[in-house]
Design an enzyme around this catalytic site. Sequence first.
Site, short mmCIF file in Angstrom:
data_model
loop_
_atom_site.label_atom_id
_atom_site.label_comp_id
_atom_site.label_asym_id
_atom_site.label_seq_id
_atom_site.Cartn_x
_atom_site.Cartn_y
_atom_site.Cartn_z
N ASP A 67 -15.84 78.11 -16.88
CA ASP A 67 -15.77 76.65 -16.93
C ASP A 67 -17.15 75.99 -16.98
O ASP A 67 -18.17 76.65 -16.79
CB ASP A 67 -14.97 76.10 -15.72
CG ASP A 67 -15.27 76.86 -14.42
OD1 ASP A 67 -16.35 77.48 -14.33
OD2 ASP A 67 -14.45 76.82 -13.50
N ASN A 136 -8.36 74.69 -2.50
CA ASN A 136 -7.01 74.21 -2.85
C ASN A 136 -6.24 75.22 -3.69
O ASN A 136 -5.19 74.91 -4.24
CB ASN A 136 -7.10 72.86 -3.58
CG ASN A 136 -7.84 72.96 -4.91
OD1 ASN A 136 -8.34 74.03 -5.29
ND2 ASN A 136 -7.92 71.87 -5.64
N HIS A 138 -7.36 76.66 -6.52
CA HIS A 138 -7.65 76.66 -7.96
C HIS A 138 -8.38 77.94 -8.36
O HIS A 138 -9.06 78.56 -7.54
CB HIS A 138 -8.41 75.40 -8.40
CG HIS A 138 -9.86 75.33 -8.06
ND1 HIS A 138 -10.53 74.14 -7.92
CD2 HIS A 138 -10.79 76.29 -7.84
CE1 HIS A 138 -11.80 74.38 -7.63
NE2 HIS A 138 -11.98 75.68 -7.58
N GLU A 143 -6.54 73.17 -11.60
CA GLU A 143 -6.24 72.51 -10.34
C GLU A 143 -4.73 72.48 -10.08
O GLU A 143 -3.94 72.43 -11.03
CB GLU A 143 -6.77 71.06 -10.37
CG GLU A 143 -8.27 70.93 -10.64
CD GLU A 143 -9.13 71.29 -9.42
OE1 GLU A 143 -8.68 72.02 -8.53
OE2 GLU A 143 -10.28 70.82 -9.38
C1 F6R Z 1 -16.48 78.53 -10.76
C2 F6R Z 1 -15.04 78.35 -10.67
C3 F6R Z 1 -14.39 77.93 -9.38
C4 F6R Z 1 -15.00 78.57 -8.14
C5 F6R Z 1 -14.30 78.05 -6.88
C6 F6R Z 1 -14.95 78.60 -5.62
O1 F6R Z 1 -16.87 78.91 -12.06
O2 F6R Z 1 -14.38 78.52 -11.62
O3 F6R Z 1 -13.02 78.23 -9.45
O4 F6R Z 1 -14.88 79.96 -8.23
O5 F6R Z 1 -14.36 76.67 -6.84
O6 F6R Z 1 -16.24 78.11 -5.52
P1 F6R Z 1 -17.26 78.67 -4.42
O7 F6R Z 1 -17.54 80.08 -4.79
O8 F6R Z 1 -18.50 77.82 -4.56
O9 F6R Z 1 -16.59 78.54 -3.12
#
Ligand code: F6R
Length: 246
Positions: A67, A136, A138, A143
């Site tokens: 992403d 959450n 995701h 989301e």
């Molecule tokens: C990042 C992504 C997100 C993160 C998730 C956890 O490229 O796609 O899904 O993996 O938000 O983020 P952290 O590792 O910062 O807790």
Amino acid sequence: MKIKPVNSYNEMSKLAAEIVARKIKDKPNAVLGLATGSTPLGMYRELISMYKEGKLDFSKVRTFNLDEYLGLPPSHPQSYSYYMHENFFKHVNIKKENIHIPSGNAPNPTQECLKYERQIEEIGGIDLQILGIGVNGHVGFNEPDINLKALTHIIQLADETVKANSRFFKNIDEVPKMAITMGMGTIMRSKQIILLAWGLEKKEAVIKAITGPITTKVPASLLQLHKDVTLIIDKRIYEKLKEDRK
Ligand code: F6R
């Protein structure tokens, strides 16, 4: 789903890096799906060490990131493109032309999504996808919602995500509210997936993803339908999971 509980962030990072290294040794031109955020930083450090010790060669590896924030150019310090270069790519011998990250400032973001999806398809899909998980539930920026999109698309970030990611910005107003993300279909078509989760703030999301009903309200729960997922998770989350199952 294979579950590997770990005692420390370092153990998680090492284990994940070993799986990636094994994949590259088996298939030197492997297509890796990569994540950003705090979770995979240690894994990238491990992979860089392996490369510097001459144990790993990235010269044929191809990568696709999950992403990117919409509206941030690659030069922006909080863009995922910048993160990937700073934390990984510039330290290893990966070829620039083999790196793919959705462009956050493409003139036509819808076209950018279609192009990205086509590139993944043309290359033959992702061999090994690395995932983190949001508080959450995701994955990528898919989301929780009443429905999800299968392919790479533009998404409005959930309030929890904006809040969680505001730690990287000067203030919450600077966090982009939109992003481009691979869809759940893009992710689910990866041949192998590893999901990493460290920290008790991920407890609820991980438990729901593993044992809860499969629901678009917890996008990570769809991973229960994939045939080759390894979860490398904080042992404290694993203990809670076992308790709940008693
Ligand atoms: C990042 C992504 C997100 C993160 C998730 C956890 O490229 O796609 O899904 O993996 O938000 O983020 P952290 O590792 O910062 O807790």
